[in-house]
Every structure is written in structure tokens, then in C-alpha cells.
Design a protein around this motif. Structure first.
Motif, PDB file in Angstrom:
ATOM      1  N   ARG A 100      11.174  74.779 -12.340  1.00 21.44           N
ATOM      2  CA  ARG A 100      12.209  75.617 -12.951  1.00 21.44           C
ATOM      3  C   ARG A 100      13.261  76.038 -11.924  1.00 21.44           C
ATOM      4  NH1 ARG A 100       9.123  79.533 -17.337  1.00 21.44           N
ATOM      5  NH2 ARG A 100       8.774  77.882 -18.861  1.00 21.44           N
ATOM      6  N   LEU A 101      12.849  76.321 -10.688  1.00 15.82           N
ATOM      7  CA  LEU A 101      13.824  76.629  -9.636  1.00 15.82           C
ATOM      8  C   LEU A 101      14.783  75.461  -9.453  1.00 15.82           C
ATOM      9  CD1 LEU A 101      11.708  78.314  -6.798  1.00 15.82           C
ATOM     10  CD2 LEU A 101      13.648  79.337  -8.000  1.00 15.82           C
ATOM     11  N   HIS A 102      14.213  74.264  -9.312  1.00 19.35           N
ATOM     12  CA  HIS A 102      15.026  73.065  -9.113  1.00 19.35           C
ATOM     13  C   HIS A 102      15.991  72.858 -10.279  1.00 19.35           C
ATOM     14  CE1 HIS A 102      16.011  69.079  -7.589  1.00 19.35           C
ATOM     15  NE2 HIS A 102      15.923  68.666  -8.850  1.00 19.35           N
ATOM     16  N   ALA A 103      15.500  72.970 -11.503  1.00 14.01           N
ATOM     17  CA  ALA A 103      16.338  72.779 -12.694  1.00 14.01           C
ATOM     18  C   ALA A 103      17.437  73.835 -12.781  1.00 14.01           C
ATOM     19  CB  ALA A 103      15.479  72.807 -13.956  1.00 14.01           C
ATOM     20  N   CYS A 117      18.741  68.533  -2.244  1.00 12.31           N
ATOM     21  CA  CYS A 117      19.818  69.066  -3.078  1.00 12.31           C
ATOM     22  C   CYS A 117      19.386  69.056  -4.537  1.00 12.31           C
ATOM     23  CB  CYS A 117      21.084  68.228  -2.902  1.00 12.31           C
ATOM     24  SG  CYS A 117      22.433  68.721  -4.005  1.00 12.31           S
ATOM     25  N   PRO A 118      19.422  70.217  -5.199  1.00 12.49           N
ATOM     26  CA  PRO A 118      19.028  70.252  -6.612  1.00 12.49           C
ATOM     27  C   PRO A 118      20.072  69.628  -7.541  1.00 12.49           C
ATOM     28  CG  PRO A 118      19.653  72.442  -5.873  1.00 12.49           C
ATOM     29  CD  PRO A 118      19.697  71.547  -4.668  1.00 12.49           C
ATOM     30  N   GLN A 119      21.272  69.329  -7.008  1.00 12.95           N
ATOM     31  CA  GLN A 119      22.311  68.710  -7.843  1.00 12.95           C
ATOM     32  C   GLN A 119      22.179  67.183  -7.874  1.00 12.95           C
ATOM     33  OE1 GLN A 119      23.573  71.410  -9.046  1.00 12.95           O
ATOM     34  NE2 GLN A 119      23.178  72.673  -7.268  1.00 12.95           N
ATOM     35  N   CYS A 120      22.049  66.566  -6.662  1.00 11.20           N
ATOM     36  CA  CYS A 120      22.062  65.095  -6.605  1.00 11.20           C
ATOM     37  C   CYS A 120      20.783  64.494  -6.039  1.00 11.20           C
ATOM     38  CB  CYS A 120      23.270  64.603  -5.811  1.00 11.20           C
ATOM     39  SG  CYS A 120      23.149  64.847  -4.015  1.00 11.20           S
ATOM     40  N   GLY A 121      19.880  65.326  -5.479  1.00 15.38           N
ATOM     41  CA  GLY A 121      18.621  64.821  -4.947  1.00 15.38           C
ATOM     42  C   GLY A 121      18.672  64.337  -3.513  1.00 15.38           C
ATOM     43  N   SER A 122      19.801  64.473  -2.848  1.00 15.58           N
ATOM     44  CA  SER A 122      19.936  64.018  -1.468  1.00 15.58           C
ATOM     45  C   SER A 122      19.194  64.944  -0.517  1.00 15.58           C
ATOM     46  CB  SER A 122      21.417  63.976  -1.074  1.00 15.58           C
ATOM     47  OG  SER A 122      21.552  63.683   0.307  1.00 15.58           O
ATOM     48  N   ALA A 123      18.667  64.353   0.556  1.00 17.85           N
ATOM     49  CA  ALA A 123      18.037  65.147   1.614  1.00 17.85           C
ATOM     50  C   ALA A 123      19.023  65.397   2.752  1.00 17.85           C
ATOM     51  CB  ALA A 123      16.799  64.435   2.144  1.00 17.85           C
ATOM     52  N   ASP A 124      20.248  64.903   2.621  1.00 18.05           N
ATOM     53  CA  ASP A 124      21.283  65.090   3.636  1.00 18.05           C
ATOM     54  C   ASP A 124      21.957  66.440   3.387  1.00 18.05           C
ATOM     55  OD1 ASP A 124      23.016  64.679   5.738  1.00 18.05           O
ATOM     56  OD2 ASP A 124      24.289  63.244   4.662  1.00 18.05           O
ATOM     57  N   THR A 125      21.261  67.490   3.775  1.00 22.71           N
ATOM     58  CA  THR A 125      21.712  68.860   3.507  1.00 22.71           C
ATOM     59  C   THR A 125      21.719  69.666   4.787  1.00 22.71           C
ATOM     60  OG1 THR A 125      19.465  69.571   3.002  1.00 22.71           O
ATOM     61  CG2 THR A 125      20.797  68.801   1.144  1.00 22.71           C
ATOM     62  N   LYS A 143      25.537  67.439   2.009  1.00 21.40           N
ATOM     63  CA  LYS A 143      26.551  66.619   2.669  1.00 21.40           C
ATOM     64  C   LYS A 143      26.927  65.406   1.822  1.00 21.40           C
ATOM     65  CE  LYS A 143      25.146  67.866   7.347  1.00 21.40           C
ATOM     66  NZ  LYS A 143      24.607  67.320   8.614  1.00 21.40           N
ATOM     67  N   SER A 144      26.096  65.062   0.850  1.00 23.06           N
ATOM     68  CA  SER A 144      26.395  63.906  -0.016  1.00 23.06           C
ATOM     69  C   SER A 144      27.339  64.275  -1.155  1.00 23.06           C
ATOM     70  CB  SER A 144      25.106  63.323  -0.589  1.00 23.06           C
ATOM     71  OG  SER A 144      24.322  62.779   0.437  1.00 23.06           O
ATOM     72  N   CYS A 145      26.959  65.280  -1.955  1.00 22.43           N
ATOM     73  CA  CYS A 145      27.807  65.657  -3.098  1.00 22.43           C
ATOM     74  C   CYS A 145      28.708  66.856  -2.787  1.00 22.43           C
ATOM     75  CB  CYS A 145      26.951  65.925  -4.334  1.00 22.43           C
ATOM     76  SG  CYS A 145      25.965  67.443  -4.276  1.00 22.43           S
ATOM     77  N   LEU A 146      28.509  67.455  -1.604  1.00 24.77           N
ATOM     78  CA  LEU A 146      29.324  68.578  -1.111  1.00 24.77           C
ATOM     79  C   LEU A 146      29.140  69.877  -1.897  1.00 24.77           C
ATOM     80  CD1 LEU A 146      32.633  66.679  -0.242  1.00 24.77           C
ATOM     81  CD2 LEU A 146      30.658  67.144   1.233  1.00 24.77           C
ATOM     82  N   GLU A 147      28.130  69.935  -2.747  1.00 22.46           N
ATOM     83  CA  GLU A 147      27.882  71.139  -3.538  1.00 22.46           C
ATOM     84  C   GLU A 147      27.070  72.156  -2.738  1.00 22.46           C
ATOM     85  OE1 GLU A 147      28.871  72.143  -6.631  1.00 22.46           O
ATOM     86  OE2 GLU A 147      30.176  70.398  -6.626  1.00 22.46           O
ATOM     87  N   PRO A 148      27.437  73.431  -2.851  1.00 16.15           N
ATOM     88  CA  PRO A 148      26.588  74.476  -2.247  1.00 16.15           C
ATOM     89  C   PRO A 148      25.411  74.780  -3.173  1.00 16.15           C
ATOM     90  CG  PRO A 148      28.476  75.468  -3.320  1.00 16.15           C
ATOM     91  CD  PRO A 148      28.635  73.977  -3.461  1.00 16.15           C
ATOM     92  N   PHE A 149      24.323  75.265  -2.582  1.00 13.91           N
ATOM     93  CA  PHE A 149      23.164  75.671  -3.388  1.00 13.91           C
ATOM     94  C   PHE A 149      22.332  76.659  -2.601  1.00 13.91           C
ATOM     95  CE2 PHE A 149      21.834  71.885  -1.070  1.00 13.91           C
ATOM     96  CZ  PHE A 149      20.559  72.176  -0.635  1.00 13.91           C
ATOM     97  N   ASP A 150      21.552  77.431  -3.337  1.00 11.35           N
ATOM     98  CA  ASP A 150      20.584  78.340  -2.716  1.00 11.35           C
ATOM     99  C   ASP A 150      19.301  77.596  -2.454  1.00 11.35           C
ATOM    100  OD1 ASP A 150      22.045  80.727  -2.573  1.00 11.35           O
ATOM    101  OD2 ASP A 150      21.412  81.389  -4.553  1.00 11.35           O
ATOM    102  N   ARG A 151      18.606  77.988  -1.404  1.00 13.32           N
ATOM    103  CA  ARG A 151      17.251  77.488  -1.123  1.00 13.32           C
ATOM    104  C   ARG A 151      16.361  78.706  -0.993  1.00 13.32           C
ATOM    105  NH1 ARG A 151      14.899  74.165   4.139  1.00 13.32           N
ATOM    106  NH2 ARG A 151      12.950  73.545   3.145  1.00 13.32           N
ATOM    107  N   PHE A 152      15.269  78.698  -1.707  1.00 10.35           N
ATOM    108  CA  PHE A 152      14.296  79.792  -1.615  1.00 10.35           C
ATOM    109  C   PHE A 152      13.668  79.750  -0.232  1.00 10.35           C
ATOM    110  CE2 PHE A 152      12.692  82.569  -4.984  1.00 10.35           C
ATOM    111  CZ  PHE A 152      11.736  83.287  -4.288  1.00 10.35           C
ATOM    112  N   LYS A 153      13.692  80.867   0.481  1.00  8.58           N
ATOM    113  CA  LYS A 153      13.125  80.925   1.827  1.00  8.58           C
ATOM    114  C   LYS A 153      11.595  80.906   1.758  1.00  8.58           C
ATOM    115  CE  LYS A 153      16.816  83.909   3.543  1.00  8.58           C
ATOM    116  NZ  LYS A 153      17.117  85.273   4.037  1.00  8.58           N
ATOM    117  N   CYS A 154      11.002  80.188   2.695  1.00 11.90           N
ATOM    118  CA  CYS A 154       9.530  80.204   2.806  1.00 11.90           C
ATOM    119  C   CYS A 154       9.094  81.508   3.450  1.00 11.90           C
ATOM    120  CB  CYS A 154       9.040  79.047   3.670  1.00 11.90           C
ATOM    121  SG  CYS A 154       9.045  77.480   2.841  1.00 11.90           S
ATOM    122  N   HIS A 155       8.080  82.107   2.888  1.00  6.59           N
ATOM    123  CA  HIS A 155       7.431  83.259   3.521  1.00  6.59           C
ATOM    124  C   HIS A 155       6.169  83.600   2.782  1.00  6.59           C
ATOM    125  CE1 HIS A 155      10.243  85.210   0.657  1.00  6.59           C
ATOM    126  NE2 HIS A 155       9.405  86.191   0.574  1.00  6.59           N
TER     127      HIS A 155
END
Length: 155
Positions: A100-103, A117-125, A143-155
Motif C-alpha cells: 500500500r505504501l508503494h501504491a 522509485c514507486p513511480q517507474c520502478g528504477s533503482a537509480d534514485t 534519476k530515471s523519471c525525475l520524479e520526487p518521492f518520499d521514502r519511509f525511514k528505517c527504524h
């Protein structure tokens, strides 16, 4: 009820109610998806909840939403108990919660140095800032689709 009597509660029904309570900061997730609900205890009946971190500003709002949902479902006798130990960890986010986070456009937490990247699936972030839209997220860019996104921090 007589003193010392035990109350039997329907834990499955209570969990079904809790699955409808959204996280106020990420409404695509329920509090059960997030892993904040630790369980249901008996005698007295209570929902055990751990905030994502001790100073989380959404803690009181979540408890109020739980109370309202329980009351609406006829579980007014069920209390809410906040547990701070052990502290919540992103390991408690359920597989459904990660999906659900990814979606929703948020990269789920992972121990890897890069995010998918949750938009295009690239690991080039790349991480842009350790500070995202909420204290539990960081701001990243693909870096692939140039879209910004949030990443949930690990803790």
C-alpha cells in the motif's frame, strides 16, 4: 459484573474494526498495516498500541480514532493502552502495508542504500533530504523519471 470476573471479547471482531482505522499521516495505510496495533489483551479488555516513535504527533489522533471506531462498533468497554517498549520498528509494517505504501507513491523502508522509485520502478534514485513530508519519511528523487518521492525511514 462481579469483582474478579473475566470478560470474554471477540478479538477477531475488534481487529476487523481496527483494520478500518487509517493512519492520519498516510491514509492509504491502516494502523494494522503499519504494525502499530500490537495486539488485544484481556482482563480488562484493551487494544495495545505502539506509536511509530515516542514523539509522534499523530499518536493522540490515532488513539482518538481507535476510540471512535471501537465505540461505533459497540466495543465501548475496550480500553486503549499505549506501549512504548519495545519501540516500534519498520519491520512491523505488514507486507500489505508495504504494498500500500508503494501504491500510494511512498517507497517502503528497506535496509538497502537506494530506494526503488514507486513511480517507474528504477533503482537509480538519490536522497535529496533526510527530512520528508513527515518525520518518519525522507525526500528522494528518481534519476530515471525525475520524479520526487518520499521514502519511509528505517527504524
Amino acid at each position: 459484573m462481579a469483582s474478579g470476573a473475566t470478560t470474554l471479547i471477540d478479538t477477531a471482531a475488534i481487529m476487523a474494526v481496527l483494520e478500518t482505522v487509517p493512519d492520519p499521516e498516510i491514509p492509504a495505510l491502516s494502523i494494522t498495516d503499519l504494525g502499530s496495533v500490537r495486539g488485544i489483551a484481556d482482563d480488562p479488555p484493551r487494544v495495545l498500541v505502539t506509536p511509530t516513535y515516542t514523539g509522534c504527533p499523530a499518536t493522540v489522533a490515532i488513539e482518538q480514532m481507535i476510540r471512535a471506531a471501537l465505540d461505533d462498533a459497540g466495543f465501548g468497554e475496550v480500553k486503549i493502552e499505549r506501549l512504548l517498549f519495545p519501540p516500534w520498528t519498520t519491520d512491523w509494517i505488514t507486507p500489505r502495508g508495504r504494498e500500500r505504501l508503494h501504491a500510494y507513491g511512498i517507497a517502503p523502508p528497506s535496509p538497502t542504500a537506494t530506494a526503488i522509485c514507486p513511480q517507474c520502478g528504477s533503482a537509480d534514485t538519490e536522497e535529496v533530504s533526510r527530512f520528508g513530508s513527515t518525520p518518519c519519511k525522507a525526500q528522494w528523487r528518481c534519476k530515471s523519471c525525475l520524479e520526487p518521492f518520499d521514502r519511509f525511514k528505517c527504524h
